[in-house]
Design a protein around this motif. Structure first.
Motif: not given
Length: 749
Positions: A198-199, A382-384, A406-408, A455-456
């Motif tokens: 759900a976004y 930040d991404f890791c 996954h994180v987004i 995309m997300n």
């Protein structure tokens, strides 16, 4: 139905070898989940506290151990068609998961959650066994090939591993690449249909009306979708529609919305949104999200010097960002969540409106973002990845893209998130190679991650790197910068004349108090600062591989610059170092504010330590505040009087306002030693703008304390400025501290 599997597990351990005995023959002990294997050793009394003295080095041998977590659990009988799903919110790192000795899944990424269908392996109505065998990550690292260009990294160990880069040794964290089940473990009984995504996004809004756009995805084992419906409720507004496809979208109009604002600019209003999946009149699944109605944009133009731009707008309003970098809360990440609330309260009380989640860390959990939502703290995420040239191979790119998705999807509905940044300082690593054009192209942040964001989470800004260095633009000409430079005097030419529009890192060393030092250093090693225990807790230095600079010596050098000599006692060294740090951060913040909107934000380094150390943090690991904390609180008040640097025989005095309200302000500027009034008056502080009040004439080399006091809204505030050049006599500063500490503090935001 959910069943928690946290608590006491059995932990087996053994050096990883080619011919391993069966797990049952390994030594074992009791271990807590969530937790790390190394913590279990310490709690069992087998190893000492790695945070004390030089005990850290005793844990190096465990980097090549294999671990096996095991426990029993029972399952009730499940209705027909139900599945049992085993969830791991965090496995560190390379693991095989067995239920009743049946392999049900594998893991190779510490930074994301994992779930496994155990329906076939589990026995309902009976006892079951789960066993998680974790292999040595360091031995796994040997199987990989690495880029030749390491640049900022001393070691290549962490580049292929999806673990926090800091765990392999950093200038702010010890080398502790742990193993374990570091987040929760639980079982879920899953039905035949569920909402999987759900976004929610605010397409446009003002104080009268907001357009809320959303999309959803569900999965079901039903072949026919004819009777499926989706219902979305936000307050009194309801949207409902037939859902003959598993992916869909819709929109809601909210009248008279209560908008979400960052701290200091308005209330961080939140809404609860419920999404239901129905088949006929039967509710199959319900998902609840907390969202904020707001728009966020960043005016970002990549051009050299003053032609560039990096300006944050929330609901169309320009925001002067003031905040700190968020680093690991603990070297043992199972203990992070327990520190969230107290740590973020430090941000709120200091008047921060932004926190940058640094790319050398893990991704924090929902509880962190929930607090930021409620506190009105923007989050730069930040991404890791950090400070290295990462592999560009297809399999690594796929791993990064899966992680990002996954994180987004997990975090994107939090209104606090400002942007996604590709990494920390990887563009600087490429810049250091001297490549130009296509040769310096990083596919991970120019192709893979932007695709995942588009995309997300298409309504949020993606920044390729922090700082983002486009081809053909010099490192210190880009609009968003990390201002470290020579780390000399905090008012030298580098700091004073930075071209940055937005400073996302900038810090200065500050010694912990003697009381805090005594909690992690033995009495005989408390002084002088040149001994090996101090060096251990200056983690840029390690006996098994020196890297970087000696930050303890640098801290002493900075004290000598400001005061002319290095003290001979710990008490005086700590005090003068903390004054030096406080004055540096005050200068960085106030100079940013005075030059708004040419400068649009500062995220200084940093608020809080993640282990006991000597560092740039203004609050140590034990939550003991250094002098800089109170100084930063003053410097970040929404309405502030501050002095600019000396020019033309005088210091210009400014009334600064970072907020959407205007105020009537009466003020006085005095000499802190004599009480002589140098400037006074009454002005209206314009909303979200600065006002020049006048100037105070000062001979350039004279060392004076200027005191500012002002009244607004029935409250009195006070701040100060020290004129002249170093070195300053220590006796002057001791006298001035009494005056500064007596100034009124007003109220925090």
């Amino acid at each position: 139905m959910q069943i928690a599997l946290n608590g006491e597990w059995k932990l087996y351990y053994h050096p990883q070898e080619e011919d391993m005995p069966p797990v049952e023959k390994w030594p074992s002990l009791s271990a807590r989940v969530p937790g790390e294997a190394e913590l279990a050793l310490m709690e069992a009394g087998m190893e000492p506290d790695p945070f004390y003295d030089e005990n850290l080095y005793r844990y190096r041998k465990y980097e090549t151990y294999m671990w096996a977590y095991e426990r029993e659990f029972s399952l009730p009988e499940a209705p027909n068609g139900q599945q049992w799903i085993l969830h791991f919110d965090g496995i560190n790192t390379y693991a095989d998961v067995y239920v009743n000795k049946v392999l049900v899944g594998q893991a190779d990424n510490m930074l994301i959650a994992h779930e496994f269908d155990i329906t076939a392996a589990a026995r309902a109505g009976a006892e079951n066994q789960v066993r998680v065998i974790i292999r040595s990550a360091m031995l796994e690292a040997r199987k990989r090939d690495y880029p030749v260009a390491l640049t900022g990294a001393e070691s290549s160990d962490y580049m292929w591993q999806r673990r926090p880069p800091h765990a392999f040794g950093w200038d702010i964290m010890p080398r502790l690449p742990c193993s374990g089940l570091w987040r929760g473990v639980w079982l879920e009984m899953r039905g035949s249909a569920r909402i999987t995504q759900a976004y929610y996004a605010t397409k446009e809004c003002n104080e009268h009306r907001a357009q809320l756009q959303f999309s959803y995805r569900y999965e079901t084992r039903d072949v026919s979708l004819d009777e499926y419906r989706v219902r979305v409720r936000c307050g009194s507004v309801v949207w409902e529609k037939a859902a003959p496809f598993v992916c869909g979208k819709g929109s809601l109009t909210v009248e008279q919305p209560l908008l979400w604002w960052p701290r200091g600019y308005g209330e961080p209003n939140l809404y609860t949104v419920t999404m239901e999946l129905l088949r006929g009149d039967e509710v199959l699944d319900v998902r609840t999200d907390t969202i904020g109605i707001r728009t966020i944009s960043i005016d970002h133009k990549m051009a050299p010097d003053s032609e560039g731009e990096f300006l944050v707008r929330v609901n169309g309003c320009p925001i002067l960002c003031k905040g700190s970098n968020w680093v690991p809360m603990d070297a043992f990440h199972s203990r992070d969540a327990a520190r969230y609330a107290q740590a973020l309260e430090l941000f709120a009380q200091a008047g921060c409106n932004i926190v940058r989640c640094w790319g050398g860390n893990v991704y924090e959990d929902h509880a962190f973002f929930d607090l930021c939502d409620r506190m009105g703290l923007l989050v730069w995420q930040d991404f890791c990845m950090a400070c290295a040239i990462y592999p560009q191979s297809q399999d690594f790119a796929q791993m990064i893209e899966r992680e990002a998705e996954h994180v987004i999807r997990k975090l994107r509905n939090h209104p606090c998130i400002l942007l996604w940044a590709g990494d920390n300082e990887v563009d600087e690593m490429y810049d250091g190679l001297g490549y130009e054009g296509a040769n310096r192209y990083n596919a991970l942040t120019r192709e893979v991650l932007p695709r995942a964001v588009r995309m997300n989470d298409p309504y949020r800004k993606f920044l390729p790197s922090s700082p983002y260095i486009a081809d053909g633009v010099a490192r210190y000409s880009v609009p968003e910068q990390h201002n470290w430079g020579p780390r000399g005097y905090f008012k030298d030419e580098f700091y004073k004349n930075t071209r940055a529009h937005f400073i996302s890192e900038c810090g200065y060393h500050g010694c912990p108090s003697p009381e805090s030092l005594a909690r992690f250093l033995p009495q005989e090693k408390l002084w002088p600062y040149t001994n090996s225990a101090w060096m251990t807790h200056d983690t840029d230095y390690l006996p098994y591989g020196e890297r970087g600079y000696n930050r303890n010596q640098l801290m002493a050098d900075q004290v000598q610059v400001l005061f002319g000599s290095v003290p001979e006692t710990l008490e005086e060294f700590s005090l003068l170092s903390q004054i030096s740090q406080a004055e540096a951060l005050k200068f960085f913040i106030e100079r940013t504010r005075i030059h708004k909107w040419r400068r649009t934000g500062i995220i200084w380094w940093n608020m809080l330590d993640g282990w006991p150390q000597i560092s740039d943090a203004i609050v140590d690991y034990y939550f003991c505040k250094k002098r800089a904390y109170q100084t930063v609180c003053r410097a970040q008040w929404p309405v502030l009087i501050a002095a600019d640097e000396h020019a033309g025989w005088e210091h210009a005095i400014y009334l600064l306002n970072d907020g959407r309200e205007s105020y009537e302000v009466t003020y006085v500027v005095k000499d802190g030693d004599t009480g002589e009034v140098l400037l006074s008056g009454a002005e209206r502080s314009p909303a979200n703008e600065n006002l020049r009040l006048g100037a105070v004439r000062v001979i350039p080399a004279s060392r004076r304390l200027l005191v500012f006091e002002w009244q607004m809204e029935g409250k009195t505030y006070g701040s100060y400025y020290v004129t002249g050049f170093p070195p300053y006599p220590v006796e002057n500063w001791r006298r001035w501290l009494g005056v500064i500490d007596a100034l009124p503090m007003g109220e925090t935001v």
